[in-house]
Design an enzyme around this catalytic site. Structure first.
Site, mmCIF file in Angstrom:
data_model
loop_
_atom_site.group_PDB
_atom_site.id
_atom_site.type_symbol
_atom_site.label_atom_id
_atom_site.label_comp_id
_atom_site.label_asym_id
_atom_site.label_seq_id
_atom_site.Cartn_x
_atom_site.Cartn_y
_atom_site.Cartn_z
ATOM 1 N N GLY A 46 0.738 -1.317 0.086
ATOM 2 C CA GLY A 46 -0.263 -0.321 0.048
ATOM 3 C C GLY A 46 0.705 1.428 -0.042
ATOM 4 O O GLY A 46 1.650 1.753 0.050
ATOM 5 N N GLN A 51 3.968 10.124 1.163
ATOM 6 C CA GLN A 51 4.864 9.066 0.898
ATOM 7 C C GLN A 51 4.952 9.220 -0.532
ATOM 8 O O GLN A 51 6.590 9.181 -0.189
ATOM 9 C CB GLN A 51 4.575 7.829 1.350
ATOM 10 C CG GLN A 51 3.963 7.019 2.320
ATOM 11 C CD GLN A 51 3.769 5.569 2.069
ATOM 12 O OE1 GLN A 51 2.913 5.344 1.909
ATOM 13 N NE2 GLN A 51 5.120 4.831 2.721
ATOM 14 N N CYS A 104 6.825 -0.266 6.327
ATOM 15 C CA CYS A 104 6.522 0.610 6.090
ATOM 16 C C CYS A 104 7.774 1.509 4.190
ATOM 17 O O CYS A 104 8.390 1.377 4.999
ATOM 18 C CB CYS A 104 6.313 1.819 6.602
ATOM 19 S SG CYS A 104 5.440 3.228 6.040
ATOM 20 N N LEU A 105 6.868 1.425 3.437
ATOM 21 C CA LEU A 105 8.072 2.151 3.027
ATOM 22 C C LEU A 105 8.851 3.865 3.400
ATOM 23 O O LEU A 105 9.882 3.719 2.246
ATOM 24 C CB LEU A 105 6.955 2.584 0.951
ATOM 25 C CG LEU A 105 6.384 0.836 0.516
ATOM 26 C CD1 LEU A 105 5.846 1.252 -1.258
ATOM 27 C CD2 LEU A 105 7.807 0.093 -0.165
ATOM 28 N N HIS A 146 -3.263 0.956 8.351
ATOM 29 C CA HIS A 146 -2.184 1.836 8.166
ATOM 30 C C HIS A 146 -1.867 2.923 6.786
ATOM 31 O O HIS A 146 -1.502 3.600 7.135
ATOM 32 C CB HIS A 146 -0.624 0.876 7.390
ATOM 33 C CG HIS A 146 0.615 0.960 7.579
ATOM 34 N ND1 HIS A 146 1.273 0.514 7.825
ATOM 35 C CD2 HIS A 146 1.238 2.426 7.147
ATOM 36 C CE1 HIS A 146 2.482 0.881 7.684
ATOM 37 N NE2 HIS A 146 2.614 1.775 6.985
ATOM 38 N N GLU A 147 -2.646 2.500 5.896
ATOM 39 C CA GLU A 147 -2.338 3.685 4.931
ATOM 40 C C GLU A 147 -3.633 5.171 4.786
ATOM 41 O O GLU A 147 -2.931 5.934 5.253
ATOM 42 C CB GLU A 147 -3.122 3.277 3.779
ATOM 43 C CG GLU A 147 -1.944 2.892 2.963
ATOM 44 C CD GLU A 147 -0.703 2.405 3.215
ATOM 45 O OE1 GLU A 147 -0.421 3.668 3.143
ATOM 46 O OE2 GLU A 147 0.494 1.087 3.242
ATOM 47 N N HIS A 150 -1.533 7.340 7.542
ATOM 48 C CA HIS A 150 -0.320 8.400 6.901
ATOM 49 C C HIS A 150 -1.431 9.812 6.631
ATOM 50 O O HIS A 150 -0.648 10.445 7.018
ATOM 51 C CB HIS A 150 -0.186 7.524 5.631
ATOM 52 C CG HIS A 150 0.922 6.277 5.344
ATOM 53 N ND1 HIS A 150 2.224 6.831 6.034
ATOM 54 C CD2 HIS A 150 0.989 5.010 5.249
ATOM 55 C CE1 HIS A 150 2.883 6.106 6.604
ATOM 56 N NE2 HIS A 150 3.114 4.808 6.033
HETATM 57 NI NI NI Z 1 3.496 3.249 5.273
#
Ligand code: NI
Length: 183
Positions: A46, A51, A104-105, A146-147, A150
């Protein structure tokens, strides 16, 4: 399509609260296509728009494909991936919780066990601006929560113990210093 540069911790933009999207148009769809390509290139499940540095309430998810890395038999041919969610909002969540080792990226190489509601119902606008609802469970529920975090300036480390959080943040700061001297 283009691969966009990722915003990495400790970049303060990860704490920004993203703004609602007013209209889903061709420009926005082009941006969502870029988000998807970026996420796939980085092997993510995701990705939230912040991000890649744009503080708008958009996220992309690619669960059926990504989940194979955790369980090769988990691939679901019928899944409607990838999913684009604009202005997503959790409207229902289960009392039952589910723990998953999240990454997480924006925190490359860092993982921590996070406990969240096991099932959620989310309303959102799709790629074409149409109002929809998604019922997610397990990994998909983890990912969408999670997204959405963000979009509210929250990252997975905000859900773990202070000790674990400090450890991860220290590693990210060290990494940033290393990248600065390396470039
Ligand atoms: Ni993340």
């Amino acid at each position: 399509m283009a691969i966009l540069p990722l915003v990495l911790s400790p970049d303060p933009r990860l704490k920004e609260i993203s703004k609602p999207v007013k209209q889903v148009d061709d420009d926005l769809r082009a941006f969502m296509d870029d988000m998807l390509e970026t996420m796939r290139t980085c092997d993510g499940l995701g990705l939230a728009a912040i991000q890649v540095g744009r503080p708008v309430r958009i996220l992309v998810m690619d669960i059926a494909r990504g989940s194979q890395r955790y369980d090769p038999d988990a691939y679901d041919e019928t899944a409607t991936d990838p999913l684009f969610l604009v202005n997503p909002e959790i409207i229902e969540q289960s009392d039952e919780l589910f723990t998953f080792d999240e990454g997480c990226l924006s925190f490359p190489g860092q993982f921590a066990a996070v406990k969240r509601p096991k099932r959620v119902k989310v309303k959102y606008l799709d790629y074409h601006g149409k109002q929809r609802e998604l019922e997610a469970e397990g990994l998909a529920a983890v990912c969408v929560q999670h997204e959405i975090d963000h979009l509210n300036g929250i990252t997975f480390v905000d859900h773990v113990s202070r000790m674990k959080r400090d450890l991860i943040l220290r590693r990210m700061k060290k990494r940033e210093r290393y990248e600065d001297t390396a470039s």
